[in-house]
Design an enzyme around this catalytic site. Structure first.
Site, PDB file in Angstrom:
ATOM      1  N   TYR A 112       8.981 -35.043 -73.096  1.00  0.00           N
ATOM      2  CA  TYR A 112       7.918 -35.179 -73.850  1.00  0.00           C
ATOM      3  C   TYR A 112       6.529 -35.199 -72.904  1.00  0.00           C
ATOM      4  O   TYR A 112       5.695 -34.509 -73.114  1.00  0.00           O
ATOM      5  CB  TYR A 112       7.901 -36.558 -74.612  1.00  0.00           C
ATOM      6  CG  TYR A 112       8.854 -36.360 -75.766  1.00  0.00           C
ATOM      7  CD1 TYR A 112       9.435 -35.411 -76.062  1.00  0.00           C
ATOM      8  CD2 TYR A 112       8.802 -37.423 -76.737  1.00  0.00           C
ATOM      9  CE1 TYR A 112       9.965 -35.217 -77.526  1.00  0.00           C
ATOM     10  CE2 TYR A 112       9.519 -37.349 -78.056  1.00  0.00           C
ATOM     11  CZ  TYR A 112      10.075 -36.273 -78.324  1.00  0.00           C
ATOM     12  OH  TYR A 112      10.820 -36.120 -79.567  1.00  0.00           O
ATOM     13  N   GLU A 145      13.693 -44.605 -82.068  1.00  0.00           N
ATOM     14  CA  GLU A 145      14.121 -44.741 -80.665  1.00  0.00           C
ATOM     15  C   GLU A 145      14.420 -46.465 -80.499  1.00  0.00           C
ATOM     16  O   GLU A 145      15.084 -46.813 -79.498  1.00  0.00           O
ATOM     17  CB  GLU A 145      12.613 -44.520 -79.678  1.00  0.00           C
ATOM     18  CG  GLU A 145      13.069 -44.690 -78.414  1.00  0.00           C
ATOM     19  CD  GLU A 145      11.818 -44.135 -77.430  1.00  0.00           C
ATOM     20  OE1 GLU A 145      11.744 -44.361 -76.316  1.00  0.00           O
ATOM     21  OE2 GLU A 145      10.828 -43.860 -78.140  1.00  0.00           O
TER      22      GLU A 145
END
Length: 351
Positions: free
Chosen positions: A91, A206
């Site tokens: 990311y 997450e």
């Protein structure tokens, strides 16, 4: 050894208890939310080996269940459930850390897949991972969060992927820089251009049961700091004693908040609140670990035969590592923006 341990867990079906799928569909057990919490907390309490399959099990797998196709689920979920394939997350970039939509990594079509070029940074487990899920721009004519795709990239591509460990001030190198030079990406999740939606769905997953597990480790670290304060006599200082009590109380609040929000579907602010709570708490614990030891905190056992004059002890490593707690995983500023915009409905930050 830790990879062997992942395979041992997989052989018993203990990887993927939280996957929303039919029992045993991919070689995993399926547990209720309560069972997941009990398993995870007991695992942490007995100090079982640190998990290296977290990213695949708790981030990628739920994302594939929600947004992938059946062929992708059949290809990747059984290997994760068996503990055979490890994953890393592509990311953040040097110019796009918390501002993920500003990423510069690009991918161009190549037959049935893509070729990825660019750089990612702060990539945990990149040196050991078998696969990386990468957010890249597949439509150069679009800007910001449009035109992005969520790609699955095999890491074993010599000459196409380079991994450089980042040595931290604590002496360890958990994070890495990853350079892609036309690396092959045979899979796209959710379709081309749907990368932002898929990536945001992953980030929403997450935190959860793992937050409660994390707090078991926090409790052990707090106990070590308290023990150091008792041994050195710092506990007699009323200011330090009050700070220790405050750390204990705030840890309890974190647990109650995690239990309150666990499984709260659609609560856009819950992950950000949790990150703000634990990031600041853990950083303050690191500072307190040094404060209770006074000047001795700057010293270590000298070993003149070693290449370095001394090795860091556990509390020194705690202090140095926690400097990053309010940055990685989304900085505090970004978390506050998410809460302001998505929960409180305040005007969006102008860019």
């Amino acid at each position: 050894m830790r990879r062997e341990w992942e395979r041992e867990l997989g052989s018993g079906g203990w990887i993927g208890l939280g996957w929303e799928c039919a029992e045993g569909a991919y070689g995993n057990r399926v547990g209720s939310l309560t069972q997941q919490v009990v398993w995870a907390e007991e695992y942490a309490r007995v100090r079982a080996p640190g998990r290296v399959g977290h990213i695949g099990e708790n981030l990628l797998a739920p994302t594939l269940i929600a947004a992938g196709d059946e062929a992708q689920r059949r290809r990747f979920l059984p290997a994760i459930a068996r503990g055979e394939e490890l994953w890393c997350q592509g990311y953040s970039e040097p110019e796009a850390g918390s501002d993920l939509a500003g990423l510069r990594t690009v991918a161009v079509r190549d037959g049935g897949g893509y070729r990825v070029s660019g750089q990612k940074i702060w990539t945990s487990l990149a040196g050991e991972a078998d696969w990386c899920f990468v957010l890249a721009r597949t439509d150069p004519g679009e800007r910001r969060h449009r035109g992005l795709s969520f790609l699955l990239v095999p890491m074993d591509q010599p000459g196409r992927i380079e991994v450089r460990p980042i040595r931290q001030m604590s002496g360890t190198a958990e994070f890495n820089e990853v350079f892609f030079d036309g690396a092959r990406a045979p899979h796209v999740v959710g379709g081309e251009g749907a990368g932002w939606r898929v990536a945001m769905g992953l980030l929403a997953r997450e935190r959860g049961v793992s937050t409660l597990v994390q707090q078991i480790g926090f409790a052990a670290e707090l106990a070590a700091v308290v023990a150091a304060a008792v041994r050195g006599g710092a506990v007699r200082d009323p200011v330090l004693r009050e700070q220790l009590v405050r750390q204990w109380a705030e840890l309890r609040v974190m647990r109650w908040n995690a239990l309150r929000t666990l499984g709260a579907a659609g609560d856009a602010g819950a992950p950000s609140v949790a990150k703000l709570l634990w990031g600041g708490w853990h950083q303050r614990l690191g500072e307190l670990a040094m404060r209770v030891r006074g000047a001795a905190a700057a010293l270590g056992p000298v070993d003149w035969s070693a290449r370095a004059p001394y090795e860091l002890d556990a509390l020194q490593r705690l202090f140095l590592f926690t400097r990053a707690d309010t940055l990685y995983g989304g900085s505090d500023e970004i978390q506050r923006n998410i809460i302001a915009e998505r929960v409180l409905g305040l005007p969006r930050l102008e860019r």
